[in-house]
Design a protein around this motif. Structure first.
Motif, short mmCIF file in Angstrom:
data_model
loop_
_atom_site.label_atom_id
_atom_site.label_comp_id
_atom_site.label_asym_id
_atom_site.label_seq_id
_atom_site.Cartn_x
_atom_site.Cartn_y
_atom_site.Cartn_z
N MET A 12 -21.28 -39.01 23.99
CA MET A 12 -20.62 -38.51 22.77
C MET A 12 -19.39 -37.70 23.16
O MET A 12 -19.35 -37.07 24.22
CB MET A 12 -21.59 -37.72 21.89
CG MET A 12 -22.15 -36.48 22.45
SD MET A 12 -23.32 -35.75 21.25
CE MET A 12 -23.99 -34.44 22.28
N ALA A 42 -20.79 -40.30 18.62
CA ALA A 42 -21.54 -40.97 19.69
C ALA A 42 -21.36 -42.48 19.56
O ALA A 42 -21.41 -43.03 18.45
CB ALA A 42 -23.01 -40.60 19.60
N ALA A 93 -28.42 -35.02 19.06
CA ALA A 93 -27.08 -34.69 19.56
C ALA A 93 -27.01 -33.21 19.93
O ALA A 93 -26.49 -32.86 21.00
CB ALA A 93 -26.02 -35.03 18.50
#
Length: 190
Positions: A81, A50, A123
């Motif tokens: 990302m 990212a 994430a």
């Protein structure tokens, strides 16, 4: 998983991904190029990284990075990302940077590692939420992760013709050089 690291991504790979996904951010800037943090997510054989950004407003798809005084200095942007092959990335060398910027990088890196579990969790959440298709805001604002995975796999075959052209050019240049040398040798003998 070990510590999170900051990495530089090859321009060639970023430009390749931009052919298919317009949300990929620019990495080249006048002063300091954009870099990525990773590995923030490993899924189906893909390692995701990212970008670290100067963007300092809290959003659903980022985590703010703070300095030792608790002030926001940057953010990690999960909406952008990307999966990156190991041969298209290298660890960012802080020692090559000016002192002031090096200190900032070190502070960002230390903070990211202090909240590593939160980063990995975020994430994972963004990836799963985007791929579920239910969150229209995420779909509008995030890179298409599945498309990027597909293009990441195809990247090697994309490179092959470029490498073949480069190899052919080297052979042609060497042949021309040899021909010129032979021609010069012949002219000297005359």
């Amino acid at each position: 998983m070990g510590k999170l690291m900051f990495y530089e991504v090859s321009n060639q790979y970023i430009n390749y991904l931009k052919l298919f996904e317009s949300k990929i951010p620019n990495i080249n800037y006048d002063k300091n190029n954009k870099f990525v943090c990773g590995v923030v997510l490993s899924v189906d054989g893909f390692d995701y990284f990212a970008p670290i950004s100067s963007f300092s407003k809290q959003q659903k798809t980022n985590i703010l990075i703070k300095n030792s005084n608790g002030e926001t200095i940057s953010s990690i942007r999960f909406s952008f990302m990307i999966p990156i092959p190991k041969n298209e990335i290298k660890i960012k060398n802080f020692s090559k940077e000016e002192y002031k910027y090096r200190r900032l990088l070190l502070e960002e890196w230390q903070y990211c590692n202090s909240i590593k579990d939160k980063i990995i969790s975020k994430a994972n959440y963004i990836y799963k939420r985007y791929n579920s298709g239910y969150d229209k805001t995420l779909i509008k604002n995030c890179c298409d992760f599945k498309l990027l995975e597909e293009k990441c796999l195809e990247y090697q075959s994309y490179l092959q013709p470029i490498e073949e052209v480069a190899a052919t050019k080297k052979i042609e240049d060497r042949d021309i050089e040899k021909e010129n040398k032979n021609k010069n040798d012949w002219e000297i003998e005359r």
